[in-house]
Each structure stands twice: as structure tokens, then as C-alpha cells.
Motif scaffolding. Structure first.
Motif, PDB file in Angstrom:
ATOM      1  N   ARG A  89      34.296   8.888  65.341  1.00  0.00           N
ATOM      2  CA  ARG A  89      34.338   8.049  64.136  1.00  0.00           C
ATOM      3  C   ARG A  89      33.059   7.209  64.000  1.00  0.00           C
ATOM      4  O   ARG A  89      32.512   7.060  62.906  1.00  0.00           O
ATOM      5  N   LYS A  90      32.582   6.664  65.103  1.00  0.00           N
ATOM      6  CA  LYS A  90      31.341   5.875  65.063  1.00  0.00           C
ATOM      7  C   LYS A  90      30.149   6.733  64.651  1.00  0.00           C
ATOM      8  O   LYS A  90      29.283   6.307  63.884  1.00  0.00           O
ATOM      9  N   LEU A  91      30.115   7.973  65.153  1.00  0.00           N
ATOM     10  CA  LEU A  91      29.013   8.858  64.805  1.00  0.00           C
ATOM     11  C   LEU A  91      29.041   9.222  63.325  1.00  0.00           C
ATOM     12  O   LEU A  91      27.995   9.244  62.657  1.00  0.00           O
ATOM     13  N   GLU A  92      30.235   9.488  62.795  1.00  0.00           N
ATOM     14  CA  GLU A  92      30.350   9.807  61.366  1.00  0.00           C
ATOM     15  C   GLU A  92      29.975   8.608  60.499  1.00  0.00           C
ATOM     16  O   GLU A  92      29.321   8.756  59.457  1.00  0.00           O
ATOM     17  N   ALA A  93      30.385   7.415  60.927  1.00  0.00           N
ATOM     18  CA  ALA A  93      30.031   6.210  60.175  1.00  0.00           C
ATOM     19  C   ALA A  93      28.526   5.981  60.167  1.00  0.00           C
ATOM     20  O   ALA A  93      27.938   5.587  59.147  1.00  0.00           O
ATOM     21  N   ALA A  94      27.881   6.255  61.303  1.00  0.00           N
ATOM     22  CA  ALA A  94      26.424   6.109  61.372  1.00  0.00           C
ATOM     23  C   ALA A  94      25.725   7.113  60.456  1.00  0.00           C
ATOM     24  O   ALA A  94      24.748   6.772  59.772  1.00  0.00           O
ATOM     25  N   LYS A  95      26.243   8.338  60.399  1.00  0.00           N
ATOM     26  CA  LYS A  95      25.664   9.343  59.504  1.00  0.00           C
ATOM     27  C   LYS A  95      25.790   8.933  58.043  1.00  0.00           C
ATOM     28  O   LYS A  95      24.851   9.071  57.247  1.00  0.00           O
ATOM     29  N   LYS A  96      26.949   8.394  57.670  1.00  0.00           N
ATOM     30  CA  LYS A  96      27.154   7.956  56.277  1.00  0.00           C
ATOM     31  C   LYS A  96      26.224   6.795  55.928  1.00  0.00           C
ATOM     32  O   LYS A  96      25.686   6.722  54.818  1.00  0.00           O
ATOM     33  N   LYS A  97      26.042   5.890  56.881  1.00  0.00           N
ATOM     34  CA  LYS A  97      25.179   4.741  56.625  1.00  0.00           C
ATOM     35  C   LYS A  97      23.735   5.175  56.423  1.00  0.00           C
ATOM     36  O   LYS A  97      23.044   4.689  55.514  1.00  0.00           O
ATOM     37  N   ILE A  98      23.263   6.098  57.243  1.00  0.00           N
ATOM     38  CA  ILE A  98      21.893   6.590  57.103  1.00  0.00           C
ATOM     39  C   ILE A  98      21.728   7.357  55.790  1.00  0.00           C
ATOM     40  O   ILE A  98      20.709   7.256  55.102  1.00  0.00           O
ATOM     41  N   LYS A  99      22.770   8.095  55.387  1.00  0.00           N
ATOM     42  CA  LYS A  99      22.708   8.835  54.132  1.00  0.00           C
ATOM     43  C   LYS A  99      22.643   7.891  52.938  1.00  0.00           C
ATOM     44  O   LYS A  99      21.872   8.110  51.994  1.00  0.00           O
ATOM     45  N   ARG A 100      23.438   6.809  52.981  1.00  0.00           N
ATOM     46  CA  ARG A 100      23.407   5.820  51.894  1.00  0.00           C
ATOM     47  C   ARG A 100      22.035   5.164  51.809  1.00  0.00           C
ATOM     48  O   ARG A 100      21.503   4.919  50.727  1.00  0.00           O
ATOM     49  N   LYS A 101      21.460   4.883  52.989  1.00  0.00           N
ATOM     50  CA  LYS A 101      20.147   4.229  53.006  1.00  0.00           C
ATOM     51  C   LYS A 101      19.072   5.145  52.447  1.00  0.00           C
ATOM     52  O   LYS A 101      18.183   4.703  51.702  1.00  0.00           O
ATOM     53  N   SER A 102      19.146   6.426  52.769  1.00  0.00           N
ATOM     54  CA  SER A 102      18.146   7.354  52.249  1.00  0.00           C
ATOM     55  C   SER A 102      18.284   7.527  50.740  1.00  0.00           C
ATOM     56  O   SER A 102      17.291   7.661  50.024  1.00  0.00           O
ATOM     57  N   LYS A 103      19.527   7.487  50.232  1.00  0.00           N
ATOM     58  CA  LYS A 103      19.724   7.576  48.780  1.00  0.00           C
ATOM     59  C   LYS A 103      19.140   6.364  48.072  1.00  0.00           C
ATOM     60  O   LYS A 103      18.540   6.467  47.004  1.00  0.00           O
ATOM     61  N   ASP A 116      17.267  -2.852  57.275  1.00  0.00           N
ATOM     62  CA  ASP A 116      16.631  -1.833  58.106  1.00  0.00           C
ATOM     63  C   ASP A 116      16.910  -2.045  59.577  1.00  0.00           C
ATOM     64  O   ASP A 116      16.927  -1.094  60.363  1.00  0.00           O
ATOM     65  N   ASP A 117      17.116  -3.309  59.962  1.00  0.00           N
ATOM     66  CA  ASP A 117      17.390  -3.583  61.369  1.00  0.00           C
ATOM     67  C   ASP A 117      18.781  -3.099  61.783  1.00  0.00           C
ATOM     68  O   ASP A 117      19.028  -2.885  62.965  1.00  0.00           O
ATOM     69  N   ASP A 118      19.702  -2.959  60.812  1.00  0.00           N
ATOM     70  CA  ASP A 118      21.073  -2.569  61.132  1.00  0.00           C
ATOM     71  C   ASP A 118      21.260  -1.064  61.164  1.00  0.00           C
ATOM     72  O   ASP A 118      22.365  -0.586  61.424  1.00  0.00           O
ATOM     73  N   ILE A 119      20.241  -0.269  60.862  1.00  0.00           N
ATOM     74  CA  ILE A 119      20.393   1.188  60.846  1.00  0.00           C
ATOM     75  C   ILE A 119      20.541   1.684  62.282  1.00  0.00           C
ATOM     76  O   ILE A 119      19.692   1.404  63.133  1.00  0.00           O
ATOM     77  N   PRO A 120      21.603   2.399  62.571  1.00  0.00           N
ATOM     78  CA  PRO A 120      21.801   2.873  63.950  1.00  0.00           C
ATOM     79  C   PRO A 120      20.855   4.019  64.287  1.00  0.00           C
ATOM     80  O   PRO A 120      20.365   4.736  63.410  1.00  0.00           O
TER      81      PRO A 120
END
Length: 748
Positions: A267-281, A243-247
Motif C-alpha cells: 500500500r505504501k509503494l502504491e501511494a508513493a507511485k500515485k504521489k509521484i504521478k500527481r507531481k509529474s502531472k 518537493d521535499d515530501d516526494i518519496p
């Protein structure tokens, strides 16, 4: 000319040839065949002296492993050659050569050229080598390979083969007891434990392989297995740390809004979106419940007895024996086993001077359950009371002893007799808060379980009323608390539903009118009189009338007439029973007692049938259970004013926390060093508010200090300097003597 020189260098420059072959395998097949023949000849020479370092063979193995997929027909025997070499000479090979062979096999396995059923047993055998770096390499590959093999579908064939192989390695460590076998067995157990925590091998066979390791004569293996069982139900905190690594997506979007647009930022913004989506799943997934590995042991009784026999021999040091003692108690408590010899073993260590005595008390509590005979636990309680709860020991020791007795009595309330319990409850007004709270918690426990053992003044109002009403049922030995015909208090929930039903607001008419019109109900119209709705006072009157009706009892006389008589209450019934025991009852009173007993039995039977019918015809939801608990609490509050004490449900817990045995601890008095440390800790970050006294760094220096550091030419014209040079010999001696005396005084 350059191309010709590059072709001449290819036989000696393998990385360049490897790159060219991967790009165009057909064009460089002749060069590869040359290197293949060279490898075969070098390998035959190497087999004559396998213990020597051969960098040439290592480089060729690495080269062929990289390009083996380009020439599958030529290199079809290459993996087996490496496997045979490692099986025959794994102990004699040079570490660098052996590592290059293993890396080549791992590379072939990653390219799916080699099957893991042939490779992994070899790698488990290589754990015997005394090479720490090699063992770490093998360990990481084995865990990752088995995890990837079971990622989509469970590979039962591979799992069964490897688990059987690990079991044989454990047996070899038990029989041979050599250092190499012990190291290999230890690494095998580590692999099993790691895969269990990763939910790859979480079946019963893996648990029983680890359970067999608890009896290993090698201390490292047995301690590793015992620690696994003691800590297997602890959840991993990896997901929580993620949870601490979520941008912060909103912050990144605002930063990109007012700055220059670049591809790297996108690219950084898209990577952050994918990470948040994976976390929500992952958060939306169903929660997985990990049961303790102790539930998967095939033969818990045999496991506990075998581990107990290891404890009796006293072969291990105290720390290891304490861990095994804890494990035996956990197994006994979870599976409700009978191991009567374990409790006398604990009595020997129940001394206040014993090291880690609180853990021994934890073991005694964990090994207690409702099926342990009270006669077996009674000596344990008396030993704790005699050694801990006396005036000769400190207050903390007394609190620990009473808390230990309470934890045992939670699981087996019949273990203590009334005399000992009443002696312990006398500490409810002790001057030490820890002892006071421990004694009162024991009183609170027996107010719920068996108030008859307590003194009358300690029972409390609620328990006394329930005792008189017969609501408290004392559970005898061997009788299960949950063995009831219906859910206790379910009639409260049904009664509440009836009260909330709006059908009760209909107007009642005469029975003759209700029978007419095929069941139609005559409701008063607007022209008729108003409906009399019962207010609060009327409701109270109706309740009183119903209570009076309950107290009145009708019976049929000898001539068939109906006789109205007052219902016998519980107190009167008890007096009649006492009179019958002392043979002081007349025949008329005896007949009256018999009718009262029959009426009461019929009433209890009707209540039980109603509760059973309600429990079998209604499906309860979790909300109903929560409401049921609330109604029970409210009923208790109606009976006795004051706060409701809920029953401690720790009898169903498989683990006892050491903090519950220790209880609340009084803060000890600090010494000088601790006080100064706490003072300095409180001053952190407040340096600018403190005093400047005693600090080296100051705002500025005095003029006199500045004058000492000035250049001589800057002060040579001053009067003080000029007068010094013009002093007489007498003045100089006088000043020198004064300076010497001043230095002497400063030394004293």
C-alpha cells in the motif's frame, strides 16, 4: 431482556440512537419523533432566556443535524429555525450554545441540505461576535465552502452576492466605526485576500473591494489591504516545499525486494507511485502568470489621489504612512499617472537622519516614469544630491544617494541636467568602493541613454562613435522610446540569412547569356575551367571596393552629362552647416550642401522603408529575437573593443528593490564578541581536534585524586596514614599552620 433495556435507554442516550437511525431510519422513526417534539418544547423554553447555557438544546441540535437527511420532510424547517435564532440572538447567546448552532449549520451545509447563499451572509454577520474560536471556525468554513463551490465552474451568482455583502460590511465599518463592525470587516477582507491567493476570487471586483478597504479609518483593515497590494505578486512557495515530501521510489522498491512481502508495504509503494504521478502531472501543466493586483484597479488615478490625501493628513503612524507611500508610488509607476503633489511630499523626508530613508528613495524611484515632467523631478534629485552626496556624510550615505539618483534617472533620463550629472560622475575614483560603483553605474546608464550630457572623457569609445554616426537618438519629453517605425537592427538578421543562403554559390554569367534559354542559368561543366571561389583576401578587396563605391556620388550636369563626384561625409557636412550658420559659404558650396542634404535624406528614407518592409513581411520567432540581440551585441563589439554594457531594463519593472538603493556594503569591523562568536562557529564539529586545556571532561584522574575517594579501610595500613597518627603535637601544629598560610595566600 438486554434489548428491552437498550430501548429504554434510547431517549437519554442520543449518540446510540443516532447510530441506529443512520443504519435503519424507518425502524426508529418513532424514537426520532419523540426527540423532535422534545427539541421543539426545549427550544420554546430556551427562547425565553437565550443568554443562558442550555446543554440539552445543544445536544439536541447536534443530534438532529446528524440525522436530518434521514427524515427530510420532518426536518425541513430545522435549518431555518437555527438561522433565525442566530440572526436574532447571535450577540446574546452563550458561546457554547452559539458554537453548537454554527456547527449544526455547517453539518447541514456539508450534506447539501442548506444553501450557501442563505448561510454565508449569516456567517459574515457572526464575525461581529467577540469569540475568537468561533471566528476561526467561520473563517475556515467560508474559505473552503467558496473554494469548493467554484472548483468545477465559477459560481457567479454566489460570488457577486458575497462580494456585494462584503462591500456593505466595509461601509458599515467606515460609518459606524464600532468594534464589532470593524472585526467583521477585517475578517471579510481576510477572506477576500485568502481567496485571491488561492485563485478562486482573482477578478477585478474582488480587487476593488480590497482597494476600498485601504481607505478604512480602522488601521488594521487599511494595513491589511495595503500589504495585500504590496505583496500580491509574490508567488506562494507551497509547491516548492512539496518537493521535499516526494518519496524515493527506487529506494522503496529495493527495500521491498530484500524484505518480507506485506500488504502494508504494498500500500505504501502504491501511494508513493500515485504521489509521484500527481507531481509529474502538475509539472506538465502550463505555467500560470499571476499579474499584480494593482493592474486590476478600476480607477487608478482616483485611487492614488485618495490615498495621497490620506498621506497628507498624517493621521497614521510613520510605518503605516510609509507603506501607503510605497503603494502610491507603485500605482503611479505601473499606470504612469500624473500626481504632481506627491514629489514635494517626498522631499520633506529625503534626509539622511530620516528613519527608513532608503524606502523613501525607493518610493521616489517607483513614482518616476517617462511622462513625469522633468521640472517636477529635478527638485527631488537636487534634494538628494544636497543632502546625501556631500563630504559631510558617511560614504554609505553618499552611495545610497547616488544609487537613488540613478534609479530615478533610469525611468526619466531627462530629470537631471548636465551640471549635476558631471558633478556626480567625479566620484568615479572615490576611495570608497560603494561610492565608486554607484558613480560608474550612473556613467554606464548615460552612455546608453544620452552620452552628450557626460564629459568627453566619460563617454567611452562606443558611445563616442555612435554619437558621431548619429546612431543615438535622444528621446525628448513625451516621446515614447518604443515608438519606432520598424524593429531596430532587423536588417542585421536579414543580412545574416542572406549570408547563410547557399544560392550565392552559383556562378555568375553575362547578362546576355542569362536572358537566353527562358531564364536557365548556364553552369560550368566539368570540362570547362574551374570556378574561382573568393578567398578571405578577395572578400576583403570586394568589401573595400563596395565602400569606395558608396563614397562616390553620381549626378547629372547642366548639359545632361554624368558627373562623378565624391560623396560628402558626415564631418564635412557638419562643417558646411556651421559655415552656413556664420554666413561664410559661397553659392557653389551652398549648392553642394543642398545636394548632400537631399542625398542623405533620400538614403535615410530608403533605409527606413526597407526596414519597415522587412518588419511587416517577416514573422519573428523567439529564437529570432534572441539572435537579434546577439547580433546587436556583436556589432557593438566590432565598433569598440571591450565588453559590451547592456542597457538596464529596470525602467519597465514595477517594483524597486531596496538592495539596489543600498548597493554593495563594505563589511564592518568586528568587535571582540563577534570575533569570538565566529571562532566558536568555525569550531563546531571539530571538538576532537581541539586542545583539552580548560575542559572539565578529561580522560582519567590522577592517583592522588583517586586516593582521596578510596575507603579508609583500604588505605589504613599505608605508611603515610600510620605516620600521621603517630605525629607529635608540634608536628601537627606545624602542618596546621602551613595549611592556614597556604589558604591565605590563595585568597590573595
Amino acid at each position: 431482556m438486554g434489548r428491552r433495556n437498550r430501548t429504554a435507554l434510547l431517549p437519554t442516550h442520543l449518540p446510540q440512537l443516532q447510530n441506529l437511525i443512520k443504519r435503519d431510519p424507518k425502524s426508529y422513526e418513532a424514537e426520532f419523533l419523540q426527540q423532535w417534539r422534545h427539541f421543539q418544547s426545549a427550544l420554546s423554553i430556551f427562547c425565553l432566556k437565550p443568554d443562558e447555557e442550555s446543554k440539552e438544546v445543544s445536544d439536541l441540535v447536534t443530534f438532529i443535524s446528524q440525522v436530518a437527511q434521514c427524515y427530510p420532510e420532518i426536518t425541513k424547517d430545522f435549518p431555518q429555525q437555527l438561522v433565525d435564532l442566530l440572526q436574532e440572538h447571535h450577540m446574546a447567546l452563550h458561546p457554547e450554545v452559539r458554537k453548537s448552532f454554527v456547527q449544526g449549520l455547517i453539518l447541514l451545509r456539508n450534506k447539501s441540505i442548506l444553501d450557501n447563499t442563505r448561510l454565508l451572509p449569516l456567517f459574515f454577520t457572526l464575525f461581529k461576535c467577540r469569540d475568537k474560536q468561533l471566528r476561526e471556525l467561520l473563517y475556515s468554513h467560508i474559505v473552503n465552502d467558496i473554494k469548493s463551490a467554484n472548483a468545477k465552474v465559477k459560481n457567479n451568482k454566489l460570488n457577486k452576492t458575497l462580494q456585494s455583502f462584503m462591500f456593505t460590511m466595509l461601509e458599515s465599518a467606515t460609518k459606524g466605526n464600532s468594534d464589532e463592525n470593524a472585526i467583521a470587516a477585517k475578517k471579510s477582507v481576510d477572506v477576500c485576500i485568502d481567496l485571491y491567493h488561492k485563485n478562486v476570487w482573482n477578478d477585478a471586483k474582488t480587487v476593488n473591494v480590497i482597494a476600498e478597504a485601504c481607505f478604512s479609518p480602522v488601521t488594521k483593515i487599511s494595513v491589511t489591504a495595503v500589504k495585500f497590494f504590496l505583496n500580491s505578486n509574490e508567488t506562494n512557495d507551497d509547491d516548492e516545499n512539496d518537493d521535499d515530501d516526494i518519496p524515493d521510489l527506487k529506494k522503496m522498491q529495493m527495500a521491498n525486494l530484500h524484505s518480507k512481502k506485506t500488504k502494508a508495504k504494498d500500500r505504501k509503494l502504491e501511494a508513493a507511485k500515485k504521489k509521484i504521478k500527481r507531481k509529474s502531472k502538475s509539472k506538465d501543466k502550463a505555467e500560470g502568470f499571476n499579474f499584480s493586483a494593482l493592474h486590476l484597479i478600476n480607477d487608478p488615478q482616483g485611487f492614488a489621489e485618495k490615498l495621497y490625501s490620506k498621506l497628507s493628513t498624517k493621521e497614521d503612524r510613520w510605518e503605516v504612512r510609509l507603506m501607503k507611500m510605497n503603494l502610491v508610488s507603485r500605482v503611479i509607476g505601473i499606470h504612469q499617472l500624473t500626481l504632481l503633489g506627491f514629489y514635494p511630499l517626498l522631499i520633506k523626508y529625503l534626509q539622511p537622519t530620516q528613519r527608513d530613508v532608503t524606502m523613501v528613495l525607493v518610493c521616489a524611484a517607483q513614482a518616476s516614469h517617462s511622462l513625469v515632467p522633468p521640472d517636477v523631478l529635478e527638485p527631488v534629485l537636487k534634494a538628494i544630491a544636497n543632502n546625501f552626496v556631500t563630504d559631510r556624510v558617511a560614504n554609505e550615505v553618499m552611495a545610497v544617494g547616488i544609487n537613488g539618483i540613478r534609479e530615478i534617472c533610469v525611468r526619466q533620463p531627462l530629470a537631471i541636467d548636465a551640471t549635476l550629472l558631471q558633478d556626480l560622475t567625479q566620484y568615479k575614483q572615490h576611495r570608497d568602493k560603494g561610492v565608486l560603483m554607484a558613480a560608474r553605474s550612473l556613467i554606464a546608464l548615460y552612455r546608453e541613454v544620452n552620452p552628450e550630457l557626460l564629459l568627453r572623457k566619460d563617454r567611452g569609445k562606443s558611445a563616442s562613435i555612435r554619437l558621431k554616426d548619429g546612431a543615438i537618438k535622444t528621446v525628448q519629453y513625451g516621446e515614447s522610446i518604443t515608438n519606432v517605425d520598424a524593429l531596430d537592427g532587423l536588417e542585421l538578421l536579414d543580412q545574416e540569412d542572406k549570408e547563410e543562403d547557399w544560392g550565392d554559390w552559383e556562378v555568375e554569367e553575362d547578362s546576355e547569356e542569362e536572358s537566353d534559354e527562358d531564364g536557365w542559368i548556364n553552369v560550368a561543366s566539368d570540362d570547362e575551367d574551374f570556378v574561382n571561389v573568393a578567398l578571405s583576401d578577395d572578400e576583403k578587396d570586394e568589401e573595400e571596393e563596395e565602400e569606395k563605391k558608396k563614397k562616390i556620388q553620381y549626378k547629372i550636369g547642366e548639359n545632361g552629362e554624368i558627373i562623378k563626384a565624391r560623396r560628402i561625409g558626415k564631418r564635412q557636412l557638419k562643417k558646411l552647416q556651421d559655415a552656413e550658420e556664420h554666413a561664410e559659404m559661397s553659392e557653389e558650396q551652398r549648392q553642394k550642401l543642398l545636394e548632400a542634404v537631399r542625398a542623405r535624406q533620400a538614403e535615410e528614407k530608403a533605409k527606413q522603408e526597407a526596414k519597415l518592409k522587412l518588419a511587416t513581411t517577416r514573422i519573428l520567432t523567439p529564437a529570432d529575437f534572441a539572435r537579434l540581440n546577439e547580433l546587436r551585441a556583436n556589432k557593438e563589439l566590432e565598433v569598440a573593443t571591450g565588453k559590451k554594457r547592456t542597457f538596464d531594463e529596470s525602467q519597465h519593472e514595477e517594483q524597486v528593490d531596496e538592495a539596489t538603493i543600498l548597493g554593495p556594503r563594505k563589511k564592518t569591523k568586528q568587535d571582540y564578541q563577534q570575533r569570538m562568536a565566529s571562532i566558536q562557529e568555525g569550531r563546531e564539529g571539530r571538538e576532537k581536534f581541539g586542545s583539552k586545556k580548560g575542559k572539565k571532561e578529561k580522560g582519567s584522574t590522577t592517583n592522588r585524586e583517586k586516593a582521596r575517594k578510596k575507603n579508609f579501610l583500604m588505605i589504613a595500613h599505608k605508611q603515610s596514614v600510620v605516620s600521621k597518627s603517630k605525629r607529635s603535637l608540634f608536628d601537627k601544629q606545624k602542618q596546621l599552620r602551613a595549611a592556614i598560610n597556604k589558604q591565605k595566600r590563595l585568597k590573595h
